[in-house]
Design a protein around this motif. Structure first.
Motif, PDB file in Angstrom:
ATOM      1  N   ILE A   1       0.985  -1.203   0.083  1.00  0.00           N
ATOM      2  CA  ILE A   1      -0.009   0.034   0.029  1.00  0.00           C
ATOM      3  C   ILE A   1       0.614   1.025  -0.210  1.00  0.00           C
ATOM      4  CG2 ILE A   1      -1.829   1.462   1.190  1.00  0.00           C
ATOM      5  CD1 ILE A   1      -2.634  -1.609   2.443  1.00  0.00           C
ATOM      6  N   LEU A   2       0.589   2.251  -1.022  1.00  0.00           N
ATOM      7  CA  LEU A   2       1.385   3.373  -1.214  1.00  0.00           C
ATOM      8  C   LEU A   2       0.728   4.646  -1.285  1.00  0.00           C
ATOM      9  CD1 LEU A   2       4.200   1.722  -3.442  1.00  0.00           C
ATOM     10  CD2 LEU A   2       4.323   2.100  -1.094  1.00  0.00           C
ATOM     11  N   GLY A   3       0.954   5.509  -0.851  1.00  0.00           N
ATOM     12  CA  GLY A   3       0.149   6.780  -1.057  1.00  0.00           C
ATOM     13  C   GLY A   3       0.996   7.769  -1.777  1.00  0.00           C
ATOM     14  N   GLY A   4       0.178   8.894  -2.310  1.00  0.00           N
ATOM     15  CA  GLY A   4       0.708  10.025  -3.442  1.00  0.00           C
ATOM     16  C   GLY A   4       0.685   9.526  -4.520  1.00  0.00           C
ATOM     17  N   MET A   5       0.011   8.696  -5.061  1.00  0.00           N
ATOM     18  CA  MET A   5      -0.056   8.088  -6.509  1.00  0.00           C
ATOM     19  C   MET A   5      -0.074   9.126  -7.356  1.00  0.00           C
ATOM     20  SD  MET A   5      -3.644   6.393  -7.331  1.00  0.00           S
ATOM     21  CE  MET A   5      -5.129   7.305  -7.184  1.00  0.00           C
ATOM     22  N   ASN A   6       0.732   8.815  -8.685  1.00  0.00           N
ATOM     23  CA  ASN A   6       0.867   9.478  -9.874  1.00  0.00           C
ATOM     24  C   ASN A   6       0.989   8.703 -10.940  1.00  0.00           C
ATOM     25  OD1 ASN A   6       3.763   8.960  -9.732  1.00  0.00           O
ATOM     26  ND2 ASN A   6       4.328  10.997  -8.860  1.00  0.00           N
ATOM     27  N   PHE A   7       0.980   9.124 -12.177  1.00  0.00           N
ATOM     28  CA  PHE A   7       1.145   8.407 -13.291  1.00  0.00           C
ATOM     29  C   PHE A   7       2.539   7.440 -13.357  1.00  0.00           C
ATOM     30  CE2 PHE A   7       2.273   7.214 -17.841  1.00  0.00           C
ATOM     31  CZ  PHE A   7       1.036   6.705 -18.103  1.00  0.00           C
ATOM     32  N   PRO A   8       3.507   8.026 -13.459  1.00  0.00           N
ATOM     33  CA  PRO A   8       4.852   7.161 -13.248  1.00  0.00           C
ATOM     34  C   PRO A   8       4.644   6.099 -12.373  1.00  0.00           C
ATOM     35  CG  PRO A   8       5.439   9.637 -13.294  1.00  0.00           C
ATOM     36  CD  PRO A   8       3.912   9.535 -12.972  1.00  0.00           C
ATOM     37  N   MET A   9       4.298   6.386 -11.052  1.00  0.00           N
ATOM     38  CA  MET A   9       4.256   5.346 -10.139  1.00  0.00           C
ATOM     39  C   MET A   9       3.206   4.267 -10.588  1.00  0.00           C
ATOM     40  SD  MET A   9       2.610   5.725  -6.351  1.00  0.00           S
ATOM     41  CE  MET A   9       3.959   6.121  -5.254  1.00  0.00           C
ATOM     42  N   ALA A  10       2.008   4.484 -10.997  1.00  0.00           N
ATOM     43  CA  ALA A  10       1.100   3.648 -11.460  1.00  0.00           C
ATOM     44  C   ALA A  10       1.334   2.708 -12.543  1.00  0.00           C
ATOM     45  CB  ALA A  10      -0.303   4.233 -11.592  1.00  0.00           C
ATOM     46  N   LEU A  11       2.165   3.482 -13.523  1.00  0.00           N
ATOM     47  CA  LEU A  11       2.611   2.660 -14.811  1.00  0.00           C
ATOM     48  C   LEU A  11       3.754   1.704 -14.404  1.00  0.00           C
ATOM     49  CD1 LEU A  11       2.615   2.099 -17.821  1.00  0.00           C
ATOM     50  CD2 LEU A  11       4.273   4.114 -18.005  1.00  0.00           C
ATOM     51  N   ALA A  12       4.705   2.199 -13.485  1.00  0.00           N
ATOM     52  CA  ALA A  12       5.750   1.221 -12.953  1.00  0.00           C
ATOM     53  C   ALA A  12       5.255   0.062 -12.299  1.00  0.00           C
ATOM     54  CB  ALA A  12       6.619   2.049 -11.974  1.00  0.00           C
ATOM     55  N   VAL A  13       4.202   0.340 -11.452  1.00  0.00           N
ATOM     56  CA  VAL A  13       3.475  -0.966 -10.636  1.00  0.00           C
ATOM     57  C   VAL A  13       2.824  -1.723 -11.716  1.00  0.00           C
ATOM     58  CG1 VAL A  13       1.682  -1.619  -8.986  1.00  0.00           C
ATOM     59  CG2 VAL A  13       3.379   0.179  -8.459  1.00  0.00           C
ATOM     60  N   LEU A  14       1.970  -1.273 -12.535  1.00  0.00           N
ATOM     61  CA  LEU A  14       1.356  -2.175 -13.653  1.00  0.00           C
ATOM     62  C   LEU A  14       2.171  -2.911 -14.160  1.00  0.00           C
ATOM     63  CD1 LEU A  14      -1.375  -2.756 -14.850  1.00  0.00           C
ATOM     64  CD2 LEU A  14      -1.093  -0.956 -16.450  1.00  0.00           C
ATOM     65  N   MET A  15       3.475  -2.495 -14.675  1.00  0.00           N
ATOM     66  CA  MET A  15       4.388  -3.315 -15.502  1.00  0.00           C
ATOM     67  C   MET A  15       5.151  -4.239 -14.804  1.00  0.00           C
ATOM     68  SD  MET A  15       3.132  -2.020 -18.325  1.00  0.00           S
ATOM     69  CE  MET A  15       4.094  -2.438 -19.629  1.00  0.00           C
TER      70      MET A  15
ATOM     71  N   LYS B   1       4.215  -5.561 -11.533  1.00  0.00           N
ATOM     72  CA  LYS B   1       3.453  -6.313 -10.587  1.00  0.00           C
ATOM     73  C   LYS B   1       3.574  -7.804 -10.717  1.00  0.00           C
ATOM     74  CE  LYS B   1      -1.142  -5.639 -12.152  1.00  0.00           C
ATOM     75  NZ  LYS B   1      -1.310  -6.932 -12.536  1.00  0.00           N
ATOM     76  N   GLY B   2       3.810  -8.227 -11.889  1.00  0.00           N
ATOM     77  CA  GLY B   2       3.489 -10.020 -12.200  1.00  0.00           C
ATOM     78  C   GLY B   2       4.961 -10.606 -11.864  1.00  0.00           C
ATOM     79  N   THR B   3       5.864  -9.650 -12.083  1.00  0.00           N
ATOM     80  CA  THR B   3       7.128 -10.240 -11.894  1.00  0.00           C
ATOM     81  C   THR B   3       8.056  -9.917 -10.873  1.00  0.00           C
ATOM     82  OG1 THR B   3       8.275  -8.805 -13.422  1.00  0.00           O
ATOM     83  CG2 THR B   3       7.453 -10.648 -14.393  1.00  0.00           C
ATOM     84  N   MET B   4       7.783  -8.991 -10.188  1.00  0.00           N
ATOM     85  CA  MET B   4       8.699  -8.282  -8.843  1.00  0.00           C
ATOM     86  C   MET B   4       7.857  -8.578  -7.827  1.00  0.00           C
ATOM     87  SD  MET B   4       9.245  -4.620 -10.735  1.00  0.00           S
ATOM     88  CE  MET B   4      10.675  -3.932  -9.445  1.00  0.00           C
ATOM     89  N   SER B   5       8.891  -8.778  -6.636  1.00  0.00           N
ATOM     90  CA  SER B   5       8.479  -8.999  -5.364  1.00  0.00           C
ATOM     91  C   SER B   5       7.773  -7.768  -4.726  1.00  0.00           C
ATOM     92  CB  SER B   5       9.539  -9.175  -4.634  1.00  0.00           C
ATOM     93  OG  SER B   5      10.585  -8.365  -4.178  1.00  0.00           O
ATOM     94  N   ASN B   6       6.876  -7.745  -3.781  1.00  0.00           N
ATOM     95  CA  ASN B   6       6.437  -6.302  -3.441  1.00  0.00           C
ATOM     96  C   ASN B   6       7.409  -5.385  -2.737  1.00  0.00           C
ATOM     97  OD1 ASN B   6       3.846  -7.022  -3.678  1.00  0.00           O
ATOM     98  ND2 ASN B   6       3.181  -7.436  -1.637  1.00  0.00           N
ATOM     99  N   ALA B   7       8.543  -5.998  -2.244  1.00  0.00           N
ATOM    100  CA  ALA B   7       9.724  -5.240  -1.695  1.00  0.00           C
ATOM    101  C   ALA B   7      10.357  -4.417  -2.979  1.00  0.00           C
ATOM    102  CB  ALA B   7      10.715  -5.907  -0.936  1.00  0.00           C
ATOM    103  N   ALA B   8      10.574  -5.125  -3.956  1.00  0.00           N
ATOM    104  CA  ALA B   8      11.358  -4.645  -5.278  1.00  0.00           C
ATOM    105  C   ALA B   8      10.340  -3.717  -5.982  1.00  0.00           C
ATOM    106  CB  ALA B   8      11.815  -5.619  -6.281  1.00  0.00           C
ATOM    107  N   LEU B   9       8.922  -3.985  -6.031  1.00  0.00           N
ATOM    108  CA  LEU B   9       7.988  -3.053  -6.482  1.00  0.00           C
ATOM    109  C   LEU B   9       7.768  -1.619  -5.949  1.00  0.00           C
ATOM    110  CD1 LEU B   9       6.061  -3.321  -8.967  1.00  0.00           C
ATOM    111  CD2 LEU B   9       4.362  -4.431  -7.561  1.00  0.00           C
ATOM    112  N   LYS B  10       7.927  -2.022  -4.303  1.00  0.00           N
ATOM    113  CA  LYS B  10       7.948  -0.647  -3.560  1.00  0.00           C
ATOM    114  C   LYS B  10       9.053   0.323  -3.901  1.00  0.00           C
ATOM    115  CE  LYS B  10       9.394  -0.274   0.539  1.00  0.00           C
ATOM    116  NZ  LYS B  10       9.547  -0.569   1.995  1.00  0.00           N
ATOM    117  N   GLU B  11      10.227  -0.407  -4.100  1.00  0.00           N
ATOM    118  CA  GLU B  11      11.387   0.477  -4.371  1.00  0.00           C
ATOM    119  C   GLU B  11      11.233   1.165  -5.978  1.00  0.00           C
ATOM    120  OE1 GLU B  11      13.989   1.437  -2.459  1.00  0.00           O
ATOM    121  OE2 GLU B  11      12.828   0.267  -0.976  1.00  0.00           O
TER     122      GLU B  11
END
Length: 147
Positions: free
Chosen positions: A93-107, A109-119
């Motif tokens: 769970i992350l706050g302050g969402m913006n487009f670059p953040m959302a695109l990075a997570v979308l692309m 989320k299927g291959t990265m751990s939550n820790a790596a995805l957070k970074e």
């Protein structure tokens, strides 16, 4: 399936999902959910709407939640419902969402751990904040021959 859950006040999350489709395509959006607390809507009503949505998802669903504001009613409501379904402990769970953040997570989320995805998400979110400056060089008609 790991879902990207966009949470906001108003229609911000819905607009962000629509914009993501322009970059990631409609197939990627099958795992994106956008929910927003409507103007004048009570948190209890929003809770009921989100609860109904949760009942339509597979039992194996997991979540990366991006919210407009940490501590706001939409995010706290979503977290309460996720907790009631036993999904909060494994959610990112992350706050302050913006487009670059959302695109990075979308692309990712299927291959990265939550820790790596957070970074990655936090790096993209902050890295995308920049001042745009217009070029200061002004060309005159005399310079056209040099181009």
């Amino acid at each position: 399936m790991k879902y990207l859950l966009l949470v906001s006040h108003g229609d911000f999350s819905i607009g962000l999902k629509q914009t993501l489709s322009m970059f990631a395509g409609d197939d990627a959006l099958k795992s994106v959910i956008a929910v927003g607390l409507k103007p004048g809507e009570a948190a209890a009503t929003f809770n009921t709407r989100f609860e109904a949505l949760m009942r339509t998802l597979p039992e194996t669903a997991s979540f990366v939640v991006l919210a407009d504001i940490v501590g706001g009613s939409p995010l706290t409501t979503v977290c309460n419902v996720l907790n009631d379904h036993g999904k909060l402990a494994n959610a990112l769970i992350l706050g302050g969402m913006n487009f670059p953040m959302a695109l990075a997570v979308l692309m990712g989320k299927g291959t990265m751990s939550n820790a790596a995805l957070k970074e990655k998400a936090l790096s993209e979110a902050t890295g995308g904040i920049k001042e745009f400056q217009m070029p200061t060089t002004i060309y005159s008609e005399d310079d056209e021959d040099d181009i």
